[in-house]
Design an enzyme around this catalytic site. Structure first.
Site, PDB file in Angstrom:
ATOM      1  N   ARG A 252      -0.135   6.953   7.211  1.00 21.96           N
ATOM      2  CA  ARG A 252       0.027   6.943   5.741  1.00 21.96           C
ATOM      3  C   ARG A 252      -0.513   8.211   5.101  1.00 21.96           C
ATOM      4  O   ARG A 252      -0.078   8.612   4.026  1.00 21.96           O
ATOM      5  CB  ARG A 252      -0.728   5.752   5.122  1.00 21.96           C
ATOM      6  CG  ARG A 252      -0.176   4.380   5.448  1.00 21.96           C
ATOM      7  CD  ARG A 252      -0.784   3.360   4.497  1.00 21.96           C
ATOM      8  NE  ARG A 252      -0.656   1.974   4.920  1.00 21.96           N
ATOM      9  CZ  ARG A 252       0.396   1.189   4.664  1.00 21.96           C
ATOM     10  NH1 ARG A 252       1.432   1.670   4.028  1.00 21.96           N
ATOM     11  NH2 ARG A 252       0.409  -0.065   5.057  1.00 21.96           N
TER      12      ARG A 252
ATOM     13  N   LYS B 134      17.315   3.630   2.309  1.00 26.24           N
ATOM     14  CA  LYS B 134      18.143   3.609   3.526  1.00 26.24           C
ATOM     15  C   LYS B 134      19.300   2.647   3.276  1.00 26.24           C
ATOM     16  O   LYS B 134      19.255   1.496   3.703  1.00 26.24           O
ATOM     17  CB  LYS B 134      17.319   3.063   4.706  1.00 26.24           C
ATOM     18  CG  LYS B 134      16.264   3.973   5.257  1.00 26.24           C
ATOM     19  CD  LYS B 134      15.825   3.471   6.632  1.00 26.24           C
ATOM     20  CE  LYS B 134      14.379   3.123   6.667  1.00 26.24           C
ATOM     21  NZ  LYS B 134      13.910   2.606   7.958  1.00 26.24           N
TER      22      LYS B 134
ATOM     23  N   GLU C 234       8.164   1.990  -5.658  1.00 26.24           N
ATOM     24  CA  GLU C 234       8.156   1.555  -4.256  1.00 26.24           C
ATOM     25  C   GLU C 234       8.316   2.762  -3.339  1.00 26.24           C
ATOM     26  O   GLU C 234       8.807   3.823  -3.758  1.00 26.24           O
ATOM     27  CB  GLU C 234       9.300   0.535  -4.122  1.00 26.24           C
ATOM     28  CG  GLU C 234       9.509  -0.192  -2.852  1.00 26.24           C
ATOM     29  CD  GLU C 234       8.325  -0.846  -2.174  1.00 26.24           C
ATOM     30  OE1 GLU C 234       7.314  -0.163  -1.909  1.00 26.24           O
ATOM     31  OE2 GLU C 234       8.433  -2.024  -1.827  1.00 26.24           O
ATOM     32  N   ASP C 235       7.873   2.619  -2.109  1.00 30.88           N
ATOM     33  CA  ASP C 235       7.994   3.727  -1.158  1.00 30.88           C
ATOM     34  C   ASP C 235       9.390   3.827  -0.553  1.00 30.88           C
ATOM     35  O   ASP C 235       9.971   4.906  -0.488  1.00 30.88           O
ATOM     36  CB  ASP C 235       6.925   3.624  -0.048  1.00 30.88           C
ATOM     37  CG  ASP C 235       6.881   2.249   0.623  1.00 30.88           C
ATOM     38  OD1 ASP C 235       7.681   1.355   0.246  1.00 30.88           O
ATOM     39  OD2 ASP C 235       6.046   2.057   1.526  1.00 30.88           O
TER      40      ASP C 235
ATOM     41  N   LYS D  28       0.825  -1.195   0.000  1.00 26.51           N
ATOM     42  CA  LYS D  28       0.000   0.000   0.000  1.00 26.51           C
ATOM     43  C   LYS D  28       0.870   1.259   0.000  1.00 26.51           C
ATOM     44  O   LYS D  28       0.428   2.340  -0.388  1.00 26.51           O
ATOM     45  CB  LYS D  28      -0.885   0.032   1.272  1.00 26.51           C
ATOM     46  CG  LYS D  28      -1.746  -1.186   1.467  1.00 26.51           C
ATOM     47  CD  LYS D  28      -2.460  -1.068   2.821  1.00 26.51           C
ATOM     48  CE  LYS D  28      -3.204  -2.327   3.187  1.00 26.51           C
ATOM     49  NZ  LYS D  28      -3.675  -2.267   4.593  1.00 26.51           N
ATOM     50  N   GLY D  29       2.086   1.102   0.494  1.00 24.80           N
ATOM     51  CA  GLY D  29       2.943   2.256   0.814  1.00 24.80           C
ATOM     52  C   GLY D  29       3.204   3.234  -0.299  1.00 24.80           C
ATOM     53  O   GLY D  29       3.335   4.429  -0.052  1.00 24.80           O
TER      54      GLY D  29
ATOM     55  N   ASP E 184      14.702  -0.792   2.348  1.00 24.85           N
ATOM     56  CA  ASP E 184      15.330  -0.924   3.654  1.00 24.85           C
ATOM     57  C   ASP E 184      16.413  -2.012   3.535  1.00 24.85           C
ATOM     58  O   ASP E 184      17.497  -1.744   3.035  1.00 24.85           O
ATOM     59  CB  ASP E 184      14.215  -1.280   4.649  1.00 24.85           C
ATOM     60  CG  ASP E 184      14.636  -1.216   6.089  1.00 24.85           C
ATOM     61  OD1 ASP E 184      15.368  -0.298   6.463  1.00 24.85           O
ATOM     62  OD2 ASP E 184      14.213  -2.095   6.870  1.00 24.85           O
TER      63      ASP E 184
ATOM     64  N   PHE F  46      13.277   5.273  11.528  1.00 22.04           N
ATOM     65  CA  PHE F  46      11.967   4.782  11.098  1.00 22.04           C
ATOM     66  C   PHE F  46      11.095   5.968  10.714  1.00 22.04           C
ATOM     67  O   PHE F  46      10.831   6.851  11.526  1.00 22.04           O
ATOM     68  CB  PHE F  46      11.290   3.941  12.184  1.00 22.04           C
ATOM     69  CG  PHE F  46      10.153   3.144  11.628  1.00 22.04           C
ATOM     70  CD1 PHE F  46      10.389   1.924  11.007  1.00 22.04           C
ATOM     71  CD2 PHE F  46       8.860   3.634  11.658  1.00 22.04           C
ATOM     72  CE1 PHE F  46       9.350   1.204  10.426  1.00 22.04           C
ATOM     73  CE2 PHE F  46       7.806   2.923  11.087  1.00 22.04           C
ATOM     74  CZ  PHE F  46       8.058   1.701  10.474  1.00 22.04           C
TER      75      PHE F  46
ATOM     76  N   ASP G  34       3.845   3.677   6.743  1.00 23.59           N
ATOM     77  CA  ASP G  34       3.046   3.476   7.946  1.00 23.59           C
ATOM     78  C   ASP G  34       3.842   2.913   9.116  1.00 23.59           C
ATOM     79  O   ASP G  34       4.935   2.374   8.957  1.00 23.59           O
ATOM     80  CB  ASP G  34       1.919   2.482   7.655  1.00 23.59           C
ATOM     81  CG  ASP G  34       2.452   1.046   7.536  1.00 23.59           C
ATOM     82  OD1 ASP G  34       3.378   0.823   6.737  1.00 23.59           O
ATOM     83  OD2 ASP G  34       1.962   0.163   8.267  1.00 23.59           O
TER      84      ASP G  34
HETATM   85  P1  IMP Z   1      12.854  -4.388   2.891  1.00 20.82           P
HETATM   86  O1  IMP Z   1      12.476  -5.691   2.291  1.00 20.82           O
HETATM   87  O2  IMP Z   1      13.619  -4.580   4.182  1.00 20.82           O
HETATM   88  O3  IMP Z   1      13.602  -3.478   1.953  1.00 20.82           O
HETATM   89  O4  IMP Z   1      11.534  -3.747   3.371  1.00 20.82           O
HETATM   90  C1  IMP Z   1      10.877  -2.783   2.724  1.00 20.82           C
HETATM   91  C2  IMP Z   1       9.527  -2.549   3.349  1.00 20.82           C
HETATM   92  O5  IMP Z   1       9.622  -2.380   4.767  1.00 20.82           O
HETATM   93  C3  IMP Z   1       8.957  -1.276   2.816  1.00 20.82           C
HETATM   94  O6  IMP Z   1       8.207  -1.487   1.643  1.00 20.82           O
HETATM   95  C4  IMP Z   1       8.132  -0.782   3.973  1.00 20.82           C
HETATM   96  O7  IMP Z   1       6.850  -1.358   3.925  1.00 20.82           O
HETATM   97  C5  IMP Z   1       8.831  -1.294   5.199  1.00 20.82           C
HETATM   98  N1  IMP Z   1       9.706  -0.263   5.802  1.00 20.82           N
HETATM   99  C6  IMP Z   1      11.043  -0.250   5.848  1.00 20.82           C
HETATM  100  N2  IMP Z   1      11.517   0.840   6.471  1.00 20.82           N
HETATM  101  C7  IMP Z   1      10.440   1.548   6.833  1.00 20.82           C
HETATM  102  C8  IMP Z   1      10.264   2.812   7.532  1.00 20.82           C
HETATM  103  O8  IMP Z   1      11.202   3.522   7.927  1.00 20.82           O
HETATM  104  N3  IMP Z   1       8.981   3.203   7.695  1.00 20.82           N
HETATM  105  C9  IMP Z   1       7.902   2.502   7.275  1.00 20.82           C
HETATM  106  N4  IMP Z   1       8.023   1.321   6.618  1.00 20.82           N
HETATM  107  C10 IMP Z   1       9.276   0.853   6.403  1.00 20.82           C
HETATM  108 MG    MG Z   2       5.980  -1.186   1.550  1.00 17.66          MG
END
Ligand code: IMP
Ligand code: MG
Length: 189
Positions: A174, A136, A104-105, A47-48, A108, A161, A168
């Site tokens: 959001r 990040k 993508e939002d 949803k992000g 991480d 965060f 969210d």
């Molecule tokens: P990844 O697989 O670790 O890269 O995770 C990415 C997902 O984790 C993103 O699409 C977000 O939904 C969530 N996420 C990671 N960091 C944050 C943050 O700082 N705030 C909110 N959601 C986050």
């Molecule tokens: Mg996401």
């Protein structure tokens, strides 16, 4: 006094104006890069990235189609790992002709995007690129560092965060028009 969600934000990281500049810059860049594409597909990862996607497409001046997917990458612990779980998929029989841009939002650890990109490549897409509002890099998983390339990045942010503009914490925040750092006391209590 009534509880105000805004009080949970420690610092605004990206204001509405800064986001607008980023979105315009990326939209124009994508339009330039895909001016020769015969079949551009913009893929919104729910949803992000919904607010980012909605604003970004207004700056894309070349023909394109929309697709939506919802995925989650789950495993043990708080860091995403393990399998890519597809909650909503895109179904197209012309994927081999499509230049897909995943919108993508935030990236991480990179696990979700890495697997999602591979999933779409394996479906046979003509090309797949990644567009993320936030990155990040300090959080990137070791095994992904050298193999996940992001093609369009809005802003590099520190290891904090963040919430707002689609992002969210427990499905909340959001709707904020800016991106802010969530106060630690909100999620550490
Ligand atoms: P990844 O697989 O670790 O890269 O995770 C990415 C997902 O984790 C993103 O699409 C977000 O939904 C969530 N996420 C990671 N960091 C944050 C943050 O700082 N705030 C909110 N959601 C986050
Ligand atoms: Mg996401």
């Amino acid at each position: 006094m009534a509880y105000k969600m805004e009080n949970d934000i420690g610092k605004v990281l990206l204001s509405e104006e800064q986001i607008a500049d980023i979105v315009k810059r990326i939209g124009e860049q994508i339009s330039e890069d895909y001016s020769d594409s015969e079949h551009l597909v913009l893929l919104c990862v729910l949803k992000g990235s919904a607010p980012f996607f909605g604003d970004l497409v207004k700056h894309i001046s070349v023909p394109c189609e929309f697709e939506f997917m919802r995925v989650s990458s789950y495993g043990s612990g708080s860091v995403s790992s393990g399998e890519l779980k597809i909650i909503l998929d895109m179904n197209r029989d012309d994927i081999a002709e499509c230049d897909v841009v995943i919108v993508e939002d935030i990236i991480d650890s990179g696990n979700t995007l890495f697997k999602l990109k591979k999933y779409i490549q394996d479906k046979g897409a003509k090309s797949v690129k990644i567009c993320t509002l936030l990155d990040k890099p300090d959080r990137r998983a070791e095994h992904i560092k050298d193999i996940l390339e992001t093609d369009y990045t809005g802003a590099i942010i520190p290891d904090e965060f963040v919430v707002g503009y689609g992002l969210d914490y427990n499905e909340k925040y959001r709707n904020f028009p800016y991106v802010g750092i969530l106060k630690r006391e909100v999620y550490e209590k």
